[in-house]
Motif scaffolding. Structure first.
Motif, PDB file in Angstrom:
ATOM      1  N   LEU A 324     -17.238  -0.613  -5.577  1.00  0.00           N
ATOM      2  CA  LEU A 324     -17.770   0.549  -6.286  1.00  0.00           C
ATOM      3  C   LEU A 324     -16.654   1.372  -6.913  1.00  0.00           C
ATOM      4  CD1 LEU A 324     -20.717   1.785  -4.039  1.00  0.00           C
ATOM      5  CD2 LEU A 324     -20.848   1.022  -6.406  1.00  0.00           C
ATOM      6  N   GLU A 325     -15.455   1.343  -6.314  1.00  0.00           N
ATOM      7  CA  GLU A 325     -14.333   2.033  -6.952  1.00  0.00           C
ATOM      8  C   GLU A 325     -14.049   1.427  -8.323  1.00  0.00           C
ATOM      9  OE1 GLU A 325     -13.143   2.474  -2.535  1.00  0.00           O
ATOM     10  OE2 GLU A 325     -14.203   1.024  -3.760  1.00  0.00           O
ATOM     11  N   ALA A 326     -13.997   0.077  -8.379  1.00  0.00           N
ATOM     12  CA  ALA A 326     -13.745  -0.593  -9.653  1.00  0.00           C
ATOM     13  C   ALA A 326     -14.865  -0.306 -10.643  1.00  0.00           C
ATOM     14  CB  ALA A 326     -13.595  -2.100  -9.435  1.00  0.00           C
ATOM     15  N   TYR A 327     -16.109  -0.360 -10.163  1.00  0.00           N
ATOM     16  CA  TYR A 327     -17.259  -0.108 -11.036  1.00  0.00           C
ATOM     17  C   TYR A 327     -17.207   1.316 -11.587  1.00  0.00           C
ATOM     18  CZ  TYR A 327     -22.153   0.686 -12.339  1.00  0.00           C
ATOM     19  OH  TYR A 327     -23.305   1.016 -13.012  1.00  0.00           O
ATOM     20  N   TYR A 328     -16.939   2.287 -10.723  1.00  0.00           N
ATOM     21  CA  TYR A 328     -16.895   3.687 -11.138  1.00  0.00           C
ATOM     22  C   TYR A 328     -15.768   3.914 -12.141  1.00  0.00           C
ATOM     23  CZ  TYR A 328     -16.530   8.777 -10.837  1.00  0.00           C
ATOM     24  OH  TYR A 328     -16.463  10.110 -11.143  1.00  0.00           O
ATOM     25  N   GLN A 329     -14.601   3.325 -11.859  1.00  0.00           N
ATOM     26  CA  GLN A 329     -13.452   3.494 -12.754  1.00  0.00           C
ATOM     27  C   GLN A 329     -13.743   2.884 -14.124  1.00  0.00           C
ATOM     28  OE1 GLN A 329     -10.672   5.053 -11.792  1.00  0.00           O
ATOM     29  NE2 GLN A 329      -9.060   4.488 -13.200  1.00  0.00           N
ATOM     30  N   GLU A 330     -14.340   1.693 -14.128  1.00  0.00           N
ATOM     31  CA  GLU A 330     -14.580   0.987 -15.389  1.00  0.00           C
ATOM     32  C   GLU A 330     -15.708   1.635 -16.187  1.00  0.00           C
ATOM     33  OE1 GLU A 330     -15.030  -2.953 -13.792  1.00  0.00           O
ATOM     34  OE2 GLU A 330     -12.945  -2.913 -13.094  1.00  0.00           O
ATOM     35  N   THR A 331     -16.811   1.984 -15.529  1.00  0.00           N
ATOM     36  CA  THR A 331     -17.905   2.642 -16.254  1.00  0.00           C
ATOM     37  C   THR A 331     -17.490   4.033 -16.714  1.00  0.00           C
ATOM     38  OG1 THR A 331     -18.862   3.467 -14.168  1.00  0.00           O
ATOM     39  CG2 THR A 331     -19.730   1.398 -15.039  1.00  0.00           C
ATOM     40  N   GLY A 332     -16.526   4.647 -16.017  1.00  0.00           N
ATOM     41  CA  GLY A 332     -16.066   5.979 -16.392  1.00  0.00           C
ATOM     42  C   GLY A 332     -15.335   6.022 -17.721  1.00  0.00           C
ATOM     43  N   ARG A 333     -15.028   4.861 -18.288  1.00  0.00           N
ATOM     44  CA  ARG A 333     -14.395   4.831 -19.611  1.00  0.00           C
ATOM     45  C   ARG A 333     -15.401   5.099 -20.720  1.00  0.00           C
ATOM     46  NH1 ARG A 333     -11.238   0.012 -16.758  1.00  0.00           N
ATOM     47  NH2 ARG A 333      -9.763   1.395 -15.717  1.00  0.00           N
ATOM     48  N   ALA A 334     -16.673   5.159 -20.387  1.00  0.00           N
ATOM     49  CA  ALA A 334     -17.706   5.505 -21.357  1.00  0.00           C
ATOM     50  C   ALA A 334     -17.942   7.018 -21.343  1.00  0.00           C
ATOM     51  CB  ALA A 334     -19.012   4.781 -21.035  1.00  0.00           C
ATOM     52  N   GLY A 335     -18.196   7.572 -22.524  1.00  0.00           N
ATOM     53  CA  GLY A 335     -18.646   8.959 -22.614  1.00  0.00           C
ATOM     54  C   GLY A 335     -17.672  10.002 -22.128  1.00  0.00           C
ATOM     55  N   ARG A 336     -16.383   9.792 -22.345  1.00  0.00           N
ATOM     56  CA  ARG A 336     -15.409  10.801 -21.907  1.00  0.00           C
ATOM     57  C   ARG A 336     -15.572  12.119 -22.658  1.00  0.00           C
ATOM     58  NH1 ARG A 336     -10.441   8.838 -19.496  1.00  0.00           N
ATOM     59  NH2 ARG A 336      -9.424  10.595 -20.498  1.00  0.00           N
ATOM     60  N   ASP A 337     -16.248  12.066 -23.815  1.00  0.00           N
ATOM     61  CA  ASP A 337     -16.466  13.285 -24.595  1.00  0.00           C
ATOM     62  C   ASP A 337     -17.672  14.082 -24.115  1.00  0.00           C
ATOM     63  OD1 ASP A 337     -18.463  11.573 -25.401  1.00  0.00           O
ATOM     64  OD2 ASP A 337     -17.768  11.368 -27.459  1.00  0.00           O
ATOM     65  N   GLY A 338     -18.345  13.611 -23.075  1.00  0.00           N
ATOM     66  CA  GLY A 338     -19.499  14.329 -22.528  1.00  0.00           C
ATOM     67  C   GLY A 338     -20.812  14.033 -23.216  1.00  0.00           C
ATOM     68  N   LEU A 339     -20.777  13.229 -24.283  1.00  0.00           N
ATOM     69  CA  LEU A 339     -22.008  12.853 -24.981  1.00  0.00           C
ATOM     70  C   LEU A 339     -22.653  11.655 -24.290  1.00  0.00           C
ATOM     71  CD1 LEU A 339     -20.761  13.235 -28.673  1.00  0.00           C
ATOM     72  CD2 LEU A 339     -22.090  14.866 -27.312  1.00  0.00           C
ATOM     73  N   PRO A 340     -23.944  11.380 -24.566  1.00  0.00           N
ATOM     74  CA  PRO A 340     -24.647  10.305 -23.850  1.00  0.00           C
ATOM     75  C   PRO A 340     -23.944   8.960 -23.968  1.00  0.00           C
ATOM     76  CG  PRO A 340     -26.214  11.653 -25.056  1.00  0.00           C
ATOM     77  CD  PRO A 340     -24.852  12.118 -25.474  1.00  0.00           C
ATOM     78  N   ALA A 341     -23.930   8.220 -22.867  1.00  0.00           N
ATOM     79  CA  ALA A 341     -23.301   6.901 -22.830  1.00  0.00           C
ATOM     80  C   ALA A 341     -24.048   6.031 -21.830  1.00  0.00           C
ATOM     81  CB  ALA A 341     -21.824   7.016 -22.442  1.00  0.00           C
ATOM     82  N   ASN A 342     -23.858   4.728 -21.947  1.00  0.00           N
ATOM     83  CA  ASN A 342     -24.540   3.768 -21.084  1.00  0.00           C
ATOM     84  C   ASN A 342     -23.555   2.969 -20.248  1.00  0.00           C
ATOM     85  OD1 ASN A 342     -27.465   3.675 -21.288  1.00  0.00           O
ATOM     86  ND2 ASN A 342     -27.179   3.207 -23.455  1.00  0.00           N
ATOM     87  N   ALA A 343     -23.887   2.767 -18.974  1.00  0.00           N
ATOM     88  CA  ALA A 343     -23.213   1.797 -18.113  1.00  0.00           C
ATOM     89  C   ALA A 343     -24.246   0.732 -17.785  1.00  0.00           C
ATOM     90  CB  ALA A 343     -22.699   2.469 -16.844  1.00  0.00           C
TER      91      ALA A 343
END
Length: 616
Positions: A324-343
């Protein structure tokens, strides 16, 4: 229109800036978020800090502002060349005197940066740990007045973590050599065990700890049952992310190459990225991803750490991450600007079998294997959960969400469950009675009573379990076996054939002491529209203006050789669309518009807004 001369970056007042003034004047934001202010006060006051803050939560300001408040040079440890180059480019755009030391510089350029550091001409200096700890760089730092040390991506020091970097282990030397210089370690990903290890290895046991929460509410988490993952991904991208930047993660280099080529054949600007590619190819692909709009990077986990691109609208996993650490880190690269994003992730039985085999067959010692098994079990539980995914994910990191999030697949389309106890007993009995030496496909054939030469030759057509499961189709049985393996009731043998064996955990089920509620997999994956940036524009005129602003940003970025988001984030362009500023004073009120950017770019963007207003 010429800018007001009072908007110059330099502070000409007799009193030094406060943190709040730097936030507004340099970075263009009105208010701190979460624990930013508390961290900044701690480090600016000369004390050590350990900061856990979600990706996109503003970690960098927690050391950039103290470095501007304190006298001397702020030194930032960063693991990747691309990351430090991006951050330095962004800081220079904001008027901050920043530089980096890495192998991309010529010897003459390195000497120039070193001289700037010695003479007090820099506010921030970025370096990788192996460069920082060379005798030459340490000697340089000993001749400089130092404001602070910031250790970014601090989870790299953890040997239990997913991005372990041996060179990070040597960073404890900073505390011994420079005991009076405050240090701040920052990461977005660390469970309780990893946090303890980070503090210990970096000699930060006495530091103040700030845990800013792990929730990324703008990201929609979705896990879909793997049927034809390639086609499923294509449908998802075509329905929700046409023209968007995204990252697609695959487990193997071969799969990365094949997937990138296939997507290109379908008309998508997809690029491969993995450690097997030539370094120059990797550099070119990463540069295109950062500087162009709408590029899709297909990659192994070798890509992504520290990628600052804020408008990545989706991250897709075609294979199951190991933790889950890897999943959280990798999905966290989406939507860094705070706008809607998908994982988005596709997940199936083969993922479970493959990772179980990889883990059991690894050469790690038993202690590490036990930790890895625990992490994999948590990952599998997340995939099979019937409740809110976000609550489950946050709980793993010790965070809480009082109510279901309403922005994950299990909240939007609640999962149906069924009493799978009897089916589980049949599956377990079949595994046992056939000798615990066959894989899932064969066991399903026996359960469904398939007329098969191999089954007859082995005499398994005479077993009591033969045909006992004919009331369920093969897909339903695969779902049962997948969930039994995920829950640890069956293990995968290391014979290379995926043979299944019973574990001690299955005994209560076989004895009738425990019931099992299983997920009911849908007949087909739902095709529901998800988080889509473009859906925010109800008025076609708004979309035209947004596209015109992006074109202006792209032109300016190309002229300066920087990624477009270094000029302004999408979120800032969205505010321009919403508020239609017409003057410098109105423009400077938007988030992300600092004084230097207002001076440099105000005319260009105001002109676009006025032109679009006339066209409308």
């Amino acid at each position: 229109m010429s800018p007001d001369p009072s908007l110059a970056l330099e502070n000409t007042a007799d009193t030094p800036d406060t943190a709040q003034q730097i936030l507004r004047r340099v970075f263009g934001y009105e208010a701190f978020r979460g624990q930013q202010q508390a961290v900044i006060d701690t480090v600016a006051g000369g004390r050590d800090a350990f900061v856990i803050m979600p990706t996109g939560g503003g970690k960098s300001l927690c050391y950039q502002i103290p470095a501007l408040l304190r006298p001397g040079l702020g030194v930032v440890v960063s693991p990747l060349i691309a990351l430090m180059q991006d951050q330095v480019a962004a800081l220079r755009q904001a008027g901050v005197r920043a530089a980096y030391l890495n192998s991309s510089l010529s010897l003459e350029e390195q000497r120039e940066v070193e001289e700037q550091a010695r003479s007090g001409e820099l506010d921030l200096l970025y370096a990788a740990p192996e460069r920082l700890l060379t005798p030459r760089t340490l000697a340089l730092l000993e001749r400089c007045e130092l404001a602070l040390f910031a250790i970014d991506e601090a989870h790299c020091v953890s040997q239990w973590g997913h991005d372990f970097r041996p060179e990070y282990l040597q960073l404890a030397e900073l505390a011994q050599r420079f005991p009076a210089v405050p240090r701040v370690a920052l990461t977005a990903t660390a469970d309780e065990r990893t946090r303890h290890e980070i503090r210990q290895r970096l000699s930060l046991e006495q530091s103040e700890e700030f845990i800013g929460g792990f929730d990324r509410p703008n990201i929609r988490y979705r896990v879909t049952r793997k049927q034809n993952a390639r086609d499923q991904l294509l449908r998802f991208m075509a329905a929700e992310h046409k023209g968007d930047a995204g990252i697609v993660y695959c487990l193997s280099r071969k799969k990365v190459d094949a997937m990138a080529e296939w997507l290109r054949g379908k008309g998508w600007p997809a690029l491969p990225y993995h450690a097997g590619l030539d370094a120059e190819v990797r550099r070119r692909h990463q540069e295109r991803f950062l500087k162009e709009d709408g590029v899709v990077m297909v990659a192994t986990i070798a890509f992504g750490m520290g990628i600052d691109k804020p408008n990545v609208r989706f991250v897709a996993h075609l294979d199951l991450p190991k933790s889950l650490e890897a999943y959280y880190q990798e999905t966290g690269r989406a939507g860094r600007d705070g706008l809607p994003a998908n994982a988005w992730m596709s997940y199936g039985l083969q993922d479970v079998l493959t990772l179980r085999q990889m883990m059991d067959g690894s050469e790690a010692n038993e202690t590490q294997k036990r930790v890895e098994r625990h992490k994999l079990e948590a990952m599998l539980a997340f995939c099979e959960i019937t409740g809110c995914r976000r609550q489950s994910l946050l709980s793993y990191f010790g965070d809480t969400l009082p109510a279901p999030c309403g922005n994950c697949d299990t909240c939007l389309e609640p999962v149906q469950t069924w009493d799978g106890t009897e089916a589980a007993r049949k599956a377990l009995s079949c595994c046992y009675r056939t000798g615990q030496r066959f894989g899932v496909t064969y066991l399903i054939d026996v359960l469904r009573g398939k007329d098969d030469d191999r089954i007859r030759r082995l005499g398994h057509d005479r077993l009591s379990v033969y045909g006992l499961g004919s009331d369920m189709d093969a897909a339903q049985w695969r779902s049962v076996f997948r969930q039994l393996i995920a829950r640890g009731l069956l293990s995968v043998d290391l014979d290379g054939h995926g043979s299944l064996r019973l574990t001690e955990a299955c005994r209560p089920v076989l004895r009738g002491e425990e019931t099992l509620e299983l997920r009911k997999d849908p007949a087909r994956a739902p095709r529901k529209r998800g988080a889509d940036l473009r859906s925010r524009f109800d008025d076609p005129a708004d979309e035209r203006l947004f596209n015109a602003l992006r074109a202006c940003r792209r032109r300016l970025a190309e002229e300066q050789g920087v990624p477009p988001y270094v000029i302004f984030h999408d979120a800032t362009l969205m505010e321009m669309v919403e508020y239609r500023p017409d003057t410098y004073e109105q423009l400077r009120l938007l988030n992300g518009v600092g004084e230097k950017k207002l001076t440099d770019y105000g005319d260009a963007f105001l002109e676009v807004i006025r032109e679009q207003g006339v066209d409308a």
